[in-house]
Write a protein that holds these residues in place. Sequence first.
Motif, PDB file in Angstrom:
ATOM      1  N   ILE A   1       0.829  -1.211   0.000  1.00  0.00           N
ATOM      2  CA  ILE A   1       0.000   0.000   0.000  1.00  0.00           C
ATOM      3  C   ILE A   1       0.864   1.261   0.000  1.00  0.00           C
ATOM      4  O   ILE A   1       0.610   2.211  -0.744  1.00  0.00           O
ATOM      5  CB  ILE A   1      -0.947  -0.001   1.220  1.00  0.00           C
ATOM      6  N   ASP A   2       1.915   1.235   0.826  1.00  0.00           N
ATOM      7  CA  ASP A   2       2.821   2.385   0.864  1.00  0.00           C
ATOM      8  C   ASP A   2       3.414   2.645  -0.515  1.00  0.00           C
ATOM      9  O   ASP A   2       3.442   3.778  -0.992  1.00  0.00           O
ATOM     10  CB  ASP A   2       3.960   2.139   1.861  1.00  0.00           C
ATOM     11  N   ALA A   3       3.866   1.569  -1.143  1.00  0.00           N
ATOM     12  CA  ALA A   3       4.507   1.728  -2.450  1.00  0.00           C
ATOM     13  C   ALA A   3       3.520   2.298  -3.463  1.00  0.00           C
ATOM     14  O   ALA A   3       3.877   3.145  -4.287  1.00  0.00           O
ATOM     15  CB  ALA A   3       5.056   0.391  -2.927  1.00  0.00           C
ATOM     16  N   LEU A   4       2.267   1.842  -3.400  1.00  0.00           N
ATOM     17  CA  LEU A   4       1.264   2.338  -4.344  1.00  0.00           C
ATOM     18  C   LEU A   4       1.049   3.839  -4.172  1.00  0.00           C
ATOM     19  O   LEU A   4       0.989   4.593  -5.149  1.00  0.00           O
ATOM     20  CB  LEU A   4      -0.059   1.592  -4.154  1.00  0.00           C
ATOM     21  N   SER A   5       0.958   4.269  -2.910  1.00  0.00           N
ATOM     22  CA  SER A   5       0.716   5.706  -2.734  1.00  0.00           C
ATOM     23  C   SER A   5       1.977   6.518  -3.030  1.00  0.00           C
ATOM     24  O   SER A   5       1.881   7.658  -3.491  1.00  0.00           O
ATOM     25  CB  SER A   5       0.147   6.004  -1.350  1.00  0.00           C
ATOM     26  N   GLN A   6       3.146   5.928  -2.784  1.00  0.00           N
ATOM     27  CA  GLN A   6       4.380   6.639  -3.152  1.00  0.00           C
ATOM     28  C   GLN A   6       4.463   6.822  -4.672  1.00  0.00           C
ATOM     29  O   GLN A   6       4.831   7.884  -5.160  1.00  0.00           O
ATOM     30  CB  GLN A   6       5.617   5.853  -2.704  1.00  0.00           C
ATOM     31  N   LEU A   7       4.107   5.766  -5.391  1.00  0.00           N
ATOM     32  CA  LEU A   7       4.141   5.850  -6.859  1.00  0.00           C
ATOM     33  C   LEU A   7       3.166   6.916  -7.346  1.00  0.00           C
ATOM     34  O   LEU A   7       3.451   7.653  -8.296  1.00  0.00           O
ATOM     35  CB  LEU A   7       3.764   4.504  -7.470  1.00  0.00           C
ATOM     36  N   ASP A   8       2.023   6.981  -6.675  1.00  0.00           N
ATOM     37  CA  ASP A   8       1.038   7.985  -7.020  1.00  0.00           C
ATOM     38  C   ASP A   8       1.635   9.384  -6.847  1.00  0.00           C
ATOM     39  O   ASP A   8       1.428  10.271  -7.673  1.00  0.00           O
ATOM     40  CB  ASP A   8      -0.185   7.810  -6.120  1.00  0.00           C
ATOM     41  N   LYS A   9       2.419   9.541  -5.777  1.00  0.00           N
ATOM     42  CA  LYS A   9       3.051  10.841  -5.543  1.00  0.00           C
ATOM     43  C   LYS A   9       4.102  11.142  -6.597  1.00  0.00           C
ATOM     44  O   LYS A   9       4.281  12.298  -6.988  1.00  0.00           O
ATOM     45  CB  LYS A   9       3.685  10.872  -4.154  1.00  0.00           C
ATOM     46  N   VAL A  10       4.822  10.116  -7.035  1.00  0.00           N
ATOM     47  CA  VAL A  10       5.804  10.338  -8.096  1.00  0.00           C
ATOM     48  C   VAL A  10       5.106  10.846  -9.356  1.00  0.00           C
ATOM     49  O   VAL A  10       5.547  11.802  -9.993  1.00  0.00           O
ATOM     50  CB  VAL A  10       6.606   9.047  -8.416  1.00  0.00           C
ATOM     51  N   CYS A  11       3.977  10.210  -9.689  1.00  0.00           N
ATOM     52  CA  CYS A  11       3.209  10.654 -10.859  1.00  0.00           C
ATOM     53  C   CYS A  11       2.820  12.122 -10.714  1.00  0.00           C
ATOM     54  O   CYS A  11       2.960  12.911 -11.647  1.00  0.00           O
ATOM     55  CB  CYS A  11       1.934   9.829 -11.013  1.00  0.00           C
ATOM     56  N   GLU A  12       2.327  12.470  -9.531  1.00  0.00           N
ATOM     57  CA  GLU A  12       1.919  13.844  -9.297  1.00  0.00           C
ATOM     58  C   GLU A  12       3.097  14.800  -9.439  1.00  0.00           C
ATOM     59  O   GLU A  12       2.983  15.864 -10.046  1.00  0.00           O
ATOM     60  CB  GLU A  12       1.325  13.990  -7.901  1.00  0.00           C
ATOM     61  N   ALA A  13       4.247  14.395  -8.858  1.00  0.00           N
ATOM     62  CA  ALA A  13       5.422  15.257  -8.916  1.00  0.00           C
ATOM     63  C   ALA A  13       5.892  15.451 -10.354  1.00  0.00           C
ATOM     64  O   ALA A  13       6.274  16.556 -10.749  1.00  0.00           O
ATOM     65  CB  ALA A  13       6.549  14.668  -8.075  1.00  0.00           C
ATOM     66  N   VAL A  14       5.839  14.374 -11.133  1.00  0.00           N
ATOM     67  CA  VAL A  14       6.254  14.489 -12.532  1.00  0.00           C
ATOM     68  C   VAL A  14       5.298  15.423 -13.273  1.00  0.00           C
ATOM     69  O   VAL A  14       5.724  16.285 -14.047  1.00  0.00           O
ATOM     70  CB  VAL A  14       6.304  13.100 -13.208  1.00  0.00           C
ATOM     71  N   GLU A  15       4.008  15.265 -12.989  1.00  0.00           N
ATOM     72  CA  GLU A  15       3.020  16.122 -13.644  1.00  0.00           C
ATOM     73  C   GLU A  15       3.247  17.598 -13.282  1.00  0.00           C
ATOM     74  O   GLU A  15       3.253  18.467 -14.153  1.00  0.00           O
ATOM     75  CB  GLU A  15       1.613  15.688 -13.244  1.00  0.00           C
ATOM     76  N   ASP A  16       3.453  17.852 -11.995  1.00  0.00           N
ATOM     77  CA  ASP A  16       3.690  19.235 -11.554  1.00  0.00           C
ATOM     78  C   ASP A  16       4.919  19.815 -12.227  1.00  0.00           C
ATOM     79  O   ASP A  16       4.921  20.951 -12.699  1.00  0.00           O
ATOM     80  CB  ASP A  16       3.885  19.281 -10.028  1.00  0.00           C
ATOM     81  N   SER A  17       5.968  19.001 -12.244  1.00  0.00           N
ATOM     82  CA  SER A  17       7.223  19.457 -12.822  1.00  0.00           C
ATOM     83  C   SER A  17       7.080  19.720 -14.320  1.00  0.00           C
ATOM     84  O   SER A  17       7.641  20.667 -14.865  1.00  0.00           O
ATOM     85  CB  SER A  17       8.286  18.387 -12.548  1.00  0.00           C
ATOM     86  N   TYR A  18       6.289  18.867 -14.974  1.00  0.00           N
ATOM     87  CA  TYR A  18       6.049  19.033 -16.412  1.00  0.00           C
ATOM     88  C   TYR A  18       5.313  20.342 -16.681  1.00  0.00           C
ATOM     89  O   TYR A  18       5.707  21.131 -17.537  1.00  0.00           O
ATOM     90  CB  TYR A  18       5.230  17.851 -16.925  1.00  0.00           C
ATOM     91  N   LEU A  19       4.268  20.570 -15.890  1.00  0.00           N
ATOM     92  CA  LEU A  19       3.478  21.786 -16.086  1.00  0.00           C
ATOM     93  C   LEU A  19       4.291  23.038 -15.745  1.00  0.00           C
ATOM     94  O   LEU A  19       4.150  24.073 -16.401  1.00  0.00           O
ATOM     95  CB  LEU A  19       2.203  21.726 -15.247  1.00  0.00           C
ATOM     96  N   ALA A  20       5.156  22.912 -14.733  1.00  0.00           N
ATOM     97  CA  ALA A  20       6.010  24.051 -14.385  1.00  0.00           C
ATOM     98  C   ALA A  20       6.943  24.387 -15.540  1.00  0.00           C
ATOM     99  O   ALA A  20       7.109  25.544 -15.912  1.00  0.00           O
ATOM    100  CB  ALA A  20       6.818  23.729 -13.131  1.00  0.00           C
ATOM    101  N   SER A  21       7.531  23.348 -16.117  1.00  0.00           N
ATOM    102  CA  SER A  21       8.435  23.556 -17.252  1.00  0.00           C
ATOM    103  C   SER A  21       7.679  24.141 -18.440  1.00  0.00           C
ATOM    104  O   SER A  21       8.197  24.964 -19.187  1.00  0.00           O
ATOM    105  CB  SER A  21       9.089  22.222 -17.634  1.00  0.00           C
TER     106      SER A  21
END
Lengths: 373, 110
Positions: B77-97
């Motif tokens: 479960i931890d890994a699943l939510s961590q992966l979800d956060k990675v997706c979010e971080a990548v999305e944020d970073s993409y939109l920032a760029s």
Amino acid sequence: MQGHDDGEPTVRIREVKKDRVNFVLGNVDLAFANSLRRVMMADIPTVAIDMVEIETNTSVLPDEFIAHRLGMVPLVSANCDEAIRYTRDCVCLAGCSFCSMILELKVSCHDDNTMDVTSDHLEVVPFPPDEESADPGEELSKRGEWFGHPVGKHDRNVPPVLITKIRKGQELKIRCIAKKGIAKEHAKFSPCSAVSFEYDPHNKLRHTTYWYETDIKGEWPLSENAKEEEAPRDDEPFNFNAKPNKFYFEVETDGSLGPQEVVMKGLAELQTKLANLILGLKIGGADQIDIMPDDVPVPHVPPPDNAWSGGDPNTWGMHAGSASGGSSSGWSQTSPTRGGAGSQWSNDASWGGATGTAGWASASSPQTNGWKQ
Amino acid sequence: MAETVEKIKLLKSSPDLSAATYQIHDESHTIGNSLRWMIMKNPKVEFCGYSVPHPSENVINIRIQMYDNASSVDALIDALSQLDKVCEAVEDSYLASLREGKFERWEERY
Ligand SMILES: [Zn+2]
């Protein structure tokens, strides 16, 4: 490449064009970068012609040949998530306006010159009222003006896709049903005509072995991306702990979706998969065993973001030769890393402990890239 | 017609679930390899590996073994939510760029 990993994931966009986006993804693992690549190529829904009824075909190509070519024609699919349903999820029996589009191809040649039949001859026709389902749905209002139309049909600057050629006296009368699907089902549904993916342009990690006759450097020119990374010294010892950290992507679409939409939908699709797994754990836990505490929140699936925008049916299209079918061999390939393939356990450096545990301990920055400690 | 299949089920495990094999329906290397990576990052995890048992079966198996009899479900479960956060971080970073806009740009609209 080494040492400074485990920070926040980074993205640096290098180029955005109407049909492609080029970016560098950093501070994530190869496994994650590859997941993003795979999901963009195989898991994003688009619409494509899926059933073809041929009333007349006196051209030189057989029916199935033409049916196949029609399937490959990219159709404008912006906002596909909301604008159309899968037929399997629909209340209708065999297709209705909420889950299908009808396109007709009616051409005949009356002069002495050979006539090109192209995607521009495909006309979207409304569903006949008697087949219209009474089911209320918002789908129709979510469609853009050219939803389901062949890409580039409304733009003079975009050459259409050639379907066949006919001579005087020959005729085609065809009714096509377009449906929503994903590329795992059929490659024609892939929004990407190509996704390029590269890491470690100097091959410092030795994930590949170059064949050569006399001189590796002379025979294997470096890629453009090699400028982004420091070249290894000739006497540099091999660092077997090093891991790839920068991934060079170029996402090129066939015009059915815009490149921004593909990247965003790809990430959203990954998150949907994760959310479904957590949901599955919650449901499965109930009758099987107590495998799931009740208080675990299901991560939210982000709503579509408007910071990017979808493909523009008016200004963009493609050549016949690069129809989405071209990507079929791409996505089925499992993974560029050795860890991804086959039916063996793929495990990551956990044995030696050299990188397995040392990796997380050095993590300086928290949440987003896993374990801080 | 179609009977409902469980998204994830337990194939084999120790009684305390500290070592378990899960079978996930309708997933592939796309989720398998990333999930394996994220689970392995957890210091309480002794081993994690995944496999696609057969290419014509639409499932993956994930094996997790924990140190100190910790629960493999928690790690999952931890890994699943961590992966979800990675997706979010990548999305944020993409939109920032994207907002920064240091690149060639083309207007797009529906
Ligand atoms: Zn329907």
